[in-house]
Design a protein around this motif. Structure first.
Motif, PDB file in Angstrom:
ATOM      1  N   SER A   1       0.569  -1.487  -0.218  1.00  0.00           N
ATOM      2  CA  SER A   1       0.341   0.239   0.317  1.00  0.00           C
ATOM      3  C   SER A   1       0.787   1.351   0.064  1.00  0.00           C
ATOM      4  CB  SER A   1      -0.926  -0.153   1.013  1.00  0.00           C
ATOM      5  OG  SER A   1      -0.438  -0.315   2.254  1.00  0.00           O
ATOM      6  N   MET A   2       2.018   1.572   1.092  1.00  0.00           N
ATOM      7  CA  MET A   2       3.457   2.496   1.235  1.00  0.00           C
ATOM      8  C   MET A   2       3.602   2.440  -0.034  1.00  0.00           C
ATOM      9  SD  MET A   2       3.167   2.577   4.998  1.00  0.00           S
ATOM     10  CE  MET A   2       4.192   4.698   4.767  1.00  0.00           C
ATOM     11  N   LEU A   3       4.686   1.437  -0.778  1.00  0.00           N
ATOM     12  CA  LEU A   3       5.176   0.869  -2.062  1.00  0.00           C
ATOM     13  C   LEU A   3       6.671   1.338  -1.262  1.00  0.00           C
ATOM     14  CD1 LEU A   3       3.023   1.795  -5.051  1.00  0.00           C
ATOM     15  CD2 LEU A   3       3.608  -0.117  -3.800  1.00  0.00           C
ATOM     16  N   ILE A   4       7.041   3.380  -2.063  1.00  0.00           N
ATOM     17  CA  ILE A   4       8.618   3.368  -1.773  1.00  0.00           C
ATOM     18  C   ILE A   4       7.886   4.444  -0.381  1.00  0.00           C
ATOM     19  CG2 ILE A   4       7.691   5.581  -2.992  1.00  0.00           C
ATOM     20  CD1 ILE A   4      11.132   4.581  -1.958  1.00  0.00           C
ATOM     21  N   ALA A   5       7.089   4.854  -0.221  1.00  0.00           N
ATOM     22  CA  ALA A   5       7.102   5.542   0.796  1.00  0.00           C
ATOM     23  C   ALA A   5       7.817   4.691   2.858  1.00  0.00           C
ATOM     24  CB  ALA A   5       5.684   5.922   1.846  1.00  0.00           C
ATOM     25  N   TYR A   6       7.126   3.129   1.830  1.00  0.00           N
ATOM     26  CA  TYR A   6       7.211   2.359   2.890  1.00  0.00           C
ATOM     27  C   TYR A   6       9.041   2.293   3.770  1.00  0.00           C
ATOM     28  CZ  TYR A   6       7.319  -2.092   6.355  1.00  0.00           C
ATOM     29  OH  TYR A   6       7.498  -2.989   6.963  1.00  0.00           O
ATOM     30  N   PRO A   7      10.598   2.152   3.235  1.00  0.00           N
ATOM     31  CA  PRO A   7      10.872   2.306   3.339  1.00  0.00           C
ATOM     32  C   PRO A   7      10.898   3.936   3.901  1.00  0.00           C
ATOM     33  CG  PRO A   7      10.934   1.676   1.476  1.00  0.00           C
ATOM     34  CD  PRO A   7      10.210   1.598   1.626  1.00  0.00           C
ATOM     35  N   LEU A   8      10.973   4.850   3.112  1.00  0.00           N
ATOM     36  CA  LEU A   8      10.878   6.195   3.422  1.00  0.00           C
ATOM     37  C   LEU A   8      10.691   6.473   4.701  1.00  0.00           C
ATOM     38  CD1 LEU A   8      10.666   7.770  -0.313  1.00  0.00           C
ATOM     39  CD2 LEU A   8      13.036   7.713   0.845  1.00  0.00           C
ATOM     40  N   CYS A   9       9.440   5.960   5.104  1.00  0.00           N
ATOM     41  CA  CYS A   9       9.292   6.311   6.115  1.00  0.00           C
ATOM     42  C   CYS A   9       9.870   6.580   7.596  1.00  0.00           C
ATOM     43  CB  CYS A   9       7.544   5.785   6.708  1.00  0.00           C
ATOM     44  SG  CYS A   9       7.390   4.070   6.807  1.00  0.00           S
ATOM     45  N   VAL A  10      10.529   4.511   7.578  1.00  0.00           N
ATOM     46  CA  VAL A  10      11.707   4.164   8.826  1.00  0.00           C
ATOM     47  C   VAL A  10      12.630   5.078   8.553  1.00  0.00           C
ATOM     48  CG1 VAL A  10      13.248   2.983   9.280  1.00  0.00           C
ATOM     49  CG2 VAL A  10      11.095   2.092   7.884  1.00  0.00           C
ATOM     50  N   VAL A  11      13.651   5.534   7.348  1.00  0.00           N
ATOM     51  CA  VAL A  11      15.033   6.577   7.271  1.00  0.00           C
ATOM     52  C   VAL A  11      14.179   8.313   7.756  1.00  0.00           C
ATOM     53  CG1 VAL A  11      16.019   8.031   5.149  1.00  0.00           C
ATOM     54  CG2 VAL A  11      15.675   5.290   5.256  1.00  0.00           C
ATOM     55  N   GLY A  12      13.096   8.075   7.389  1.00  0.00           N
ATOM     56  CA  GLY A  12      12.342   9.388   8.088  1.00  0.00           C
ATOM     57  C   GLY A  12      12.776  10.227   9.351  1.00  0.00           C
ATOM     58  N   ALA A  13      12.220   8.673   9.841  1.00  0.00           N
ATOM     59  CA  ALA A  13      12.596   8.525  11.897  1.00  0.00           C
ATOM     60  C   ALA A  13      14.004   8.449  12.034  1.00  0.00           C
ATOM     61  CB  ALA A  13      12.012   7.523  11.709  1.00  0.00           C
ATOM     62  N   LEU A  14      14.464   8.173  10.770  1.00  0.00           N
ATOM     63  CA  LEU A  14      16.205   8.498  11.522  1.00  0.00           C
ATOM     64  C   LEU A  14      16.637   9.468  11.488  1.00  0.00           C
ATOM     65  CD1 LEU A  14      17.064   5.072  10.067  1.00  0.00           C
ATOM     66  CD2 LEU A  14      16.806   5.139  12.355  1.00  0.00           C
ATOM     67  N   LEU A  15      16.268  10.254   9.881  1.00  0.00           N
ATOM     68  CA  LEU A  15      16.492  11.477   9.658  1.00  0.00           C
ATOM     69  C   LEU A  15      16.305  13.401  10.061  1.00  0.00           C
ATOM     70  CD1 LEU A  15      17.122  11.261   6.382  1.00  0.00           C
ATOM     71  CD2 LEU A  15      18.769  11.213   7.600  1.00  0.00           C
ATOM     72  N   ASP A  16      14.445  13.121  11.128  1.00  0.00           N
ATOM     73  CA  ASP A  16      13.990  14.088  11.842  1.00  0.00           C
ATOM     74  C   ASP A  16      14.094  13.171  13.180  1.00  0.00           C
ATOM     75  OD1 ASP A  16      12.931  15.842  12.151  1.00  0.00           O
ATOM     76  OD2 ASP A  16      12.151  16.081   9.756  1.00  0.00           O
ATOM     77  N   ARG A  17      14.275  13.830  14.453  1.00  0.00           N
ATOM     78  CA  ARG A  17      13.794  13.130  15.439  1.00  0.00           C
ATOM     79  C   ARG A  17      12.214  13.816  15.922  1.00  0.00           C
ATOM     80  NH1 ARG A  17      16.405   8.290  16.080  1.00  0.00           N
ATOM     81  NH2 ARG A  17      15.687   8.648  17.692  1.00  0.00           N
ATOM     82  N   ARG A  18      11.936  15.120  15.409  1.00  0.00           N
ATOM     83  CA  ARG A  18      10.803  15.640  15.570  1.00  0.00           C
ATOM     84  C   ARG A  18       9.255  15.107  15.067  1.00  0.00           C
ATOM     85  NH1 ARG A  18      10.619  20.444  11.056  1.00  0.00           N
ATOM     86  NH2 ARG A  18      11.412  19.265  10.181  1.00  0.00           N
ATOM     87  N   ILE A  19      10.053  13.329  14.297  1.00  0.00           N
ATOM     88  CA  ILE A  19       8.069  12.938  13.263  1.00  0.00           C
ATOM     89  C   ILE A  19       8.498  12.027  14.368  1.00  0.00           C
ATOM     90  CG2 ILE A  19       9.847  11.289  11.732  1.00  0.00           C
ATOM     91  CD1 ILE A  19       5.823  13.038  11.368  1.00  0.00           C
TER      92      ILE A  19
END
Length: 497
Positions: A276-294
């Motif tokens: 359902s998320m496709l490329i957003a699935y791995p990106l959401c993990v990376v986003g949590a590592l790069l930006d602690r605000r989320i």
């Protein structure tokens, strides 16, 4: 010298351009695939009955075909009221009822997209323009969220309130966050209590709300909502009930939902979310590592999916409310890659990300084509109506498979057409009944001639040429005519393969 003021059209496009893009995609899905499945049947039939039978509750479909568990009529009532002007005009001009189905679906989609807009505005305020832009782009190249946004499922009705809760959460209105989740849990989906629990715990641990004020807010809101749903739904179901309590008892206490199939405990993380998320699935993990605000926002949503994984019966729609928040984290990762695209090392990541976007878009197109061919019952009834234009009275029997694969009350025509969804009729018994036509999953039925068949999606097949993926279709629904009726046999039918 001051810069020229933008034109009204440019200002409008700047303000609502992203919403127009998402709305156009959702509307395209609804128009191209107007029919609905069995999971949506109660709300679809309820909307039809509210619009066409009004206060004549004794004519409502749910009194004859009640489903496994009762559901609230409140969502169907709200969408029907909002759609009623358009449906009234259609009725005046004798427009086929199937366009009424399209009207209620587009209205529901408008409500969902409005809540996504409110969430998008908060994303821009909190994380910036680039995060907002990538949030919309990632949502657009995911098939399921926008496809489901016009489908009258209890999960989608709850999604509107969950999106509002996310919006309030980003805005800092924490008590309103809890209130929105309580309304969703009490009226539409009892399982939203899991999301309420994880987000509520996060708010308590971060001291965003005190325990006393949270309890007071939650209890008062729950009491009001319970009273409202009991009042409305007891009238509609003709017995005193709280629908979502019965659902909770059936699914969680009795664990009866597993009778409809089970999946492994990791299925949401290894199948549902990746698809359902496709490329957003791995990106959401990376986003949590790069930006602690989320992290404080996606961690409770992640725990919600973990808790839901304990239930053996799993479907994507059960956790679809987690996707908007996970997409926020993915948009932060995409934004970081984009902003650093000219730096050494990041350029390759940027190229790979863009390639993944186009791959996701291709997968989205394939999934749409599979879904387009997944409603053979609706297409079969439409073809039958078009093939027989005589004024002679006709009785069509619709079997369970056909009814579950696209047929609803909205698909029915007026006199001389009549319909029956009588269940538990054996194949041998049909020849003793006086049905004019049958829409059935069986190819051969004694006493009836197979007039035509409608194909449906079967599976995807990889092939060593362009395109590399091929959708295999096979006959799913067969239209049969009564051999004792010479008028049927005189028509030119294509026959069955």
């Amino acid at each position: 010298m001051a810069p020229p003021r933008p034109s009204p059209a440019a200002s409008l496009l700047r303000e609502y351009g992203w919403d127009l893009m998402l709305g156009s995609i959702a509307a395209f899905y609804a128009v191209m695939v107007p029919y609905t499945k069995v999971e949506e049947s109660l709300n679809v039939q309820a909307m039809h009955d509210i619009l066409y039978h009004n206060y004549h509750i004794e004519k409502y479909d749910h009194l004859e075909f009640s489903g496994v568990v009762p559901r609230s009529f409140i969502g169907a009532l709200v969408v029907s009221v909002l759609s009623s002007p358009a449906v009234f005009i259609m009725h005046l001009f004798h427009v086929p009822k199937v366009y009424g189905l399209l009207a209620v679906r587009l209205m529901l989609g408008s409500v969902i997209l409005m809540t996504l807009r409110l969430l998008r505005v908060q994303i821009k305020r909190k994380f910036g323009y680039h995060a907002e832009a990538f949030y919309v782009i990632l949502t657009a190249i995911q098939f399921h969220l926008l496809f489901y946004s016009t489908r009258p499922l209890p999960n989608i009705l709850a999604l509107a309130l969950v999106n509002l809760a996310y919006c309030f959460w980003f805005k800092g209105s924490y008590l309103r966050t809890l209130q929105a989740l309580i309304v969703a849990a009490v009226i539409f989906r009892c399982d939203m209590i899991l999301l309420l629990g994880t987000i509520g715990l996060a708010l308590l641990l971060s001291r965003s709300v005190s325990l006393l004020e949270a309890v007071k807010c939650c209890v008062s809101t729950a009491i009001i909502c319970i009273g409202f749903t009991v009042l409305v739904d007891s009238v509609m179901w003709r017995r005193i009930l709280w629908p979502e309590f019965e659902v909770l008892w059936f699914n969680s206490i009795l664990n009866r939902s597993s009778e409809w199939g089970t999946h492994s405990i990791h299925w949401y993380f290894t199948s549902a979310l990746p698809r359902s998320m496709l490329i957003a699935y791995p990106l959401c993990v990376v986003g949590a590592l790069l930006d602690r605000r989320i992290v404080p926002y996606i961690l409770p949503v992640f725990l919600f999916v973990v808790l839901y994984s304990k239930l053996p019966h799993k479907e994507l729609r059960f956790i679809i409310c987690s996707i908007p928040m996970l997409n926020v984290s993915a948009s932060l990762a995409a934004s970081r890659v984009y902003n650093n695209r000219k730096k050494a090392g990041w350029k390759l990541l940027y190229v790979l990300m863009i390639g993944a976007f186009f791959t996701s878009l291709g997968y989205c197109a394939v999934t749409f084509m599979a879904s387009y061919n997944n409603y053979p019952g609706g297409y079969a009834l439409k073809a039958l109506h078009e093939a027989d234009s005589s004024v002679k009275e006709k009785i069509v029997h619709i079997d369970s498979f056909t009814a579950m694969s696209g047929v609803s009350r909205f698909c029915e025509s007026e006199y001389p057409w009549r319909y029956s969804k009588e269940e538990e009729i054996s194949i041998e018994e049909y020849q003793e009944r006086n049905f004019t036509y049958l829409l059935n999953e069986h190819r051969h039925i004694s006493g009836y001639k197979c007039l035509f068949a409608v194909d449906g999606f079967s599976r995807a097949k990889i092939q060593p040429r362009i395109p590399p993926l091929y959708l295999v279709k096979e006959p799913k629904v067969f239209a049969h005519g009564n051999m004792r009726d010479p008028d049927i046999l005189s028509l030119n039918w294509p026959g069955c393969p």
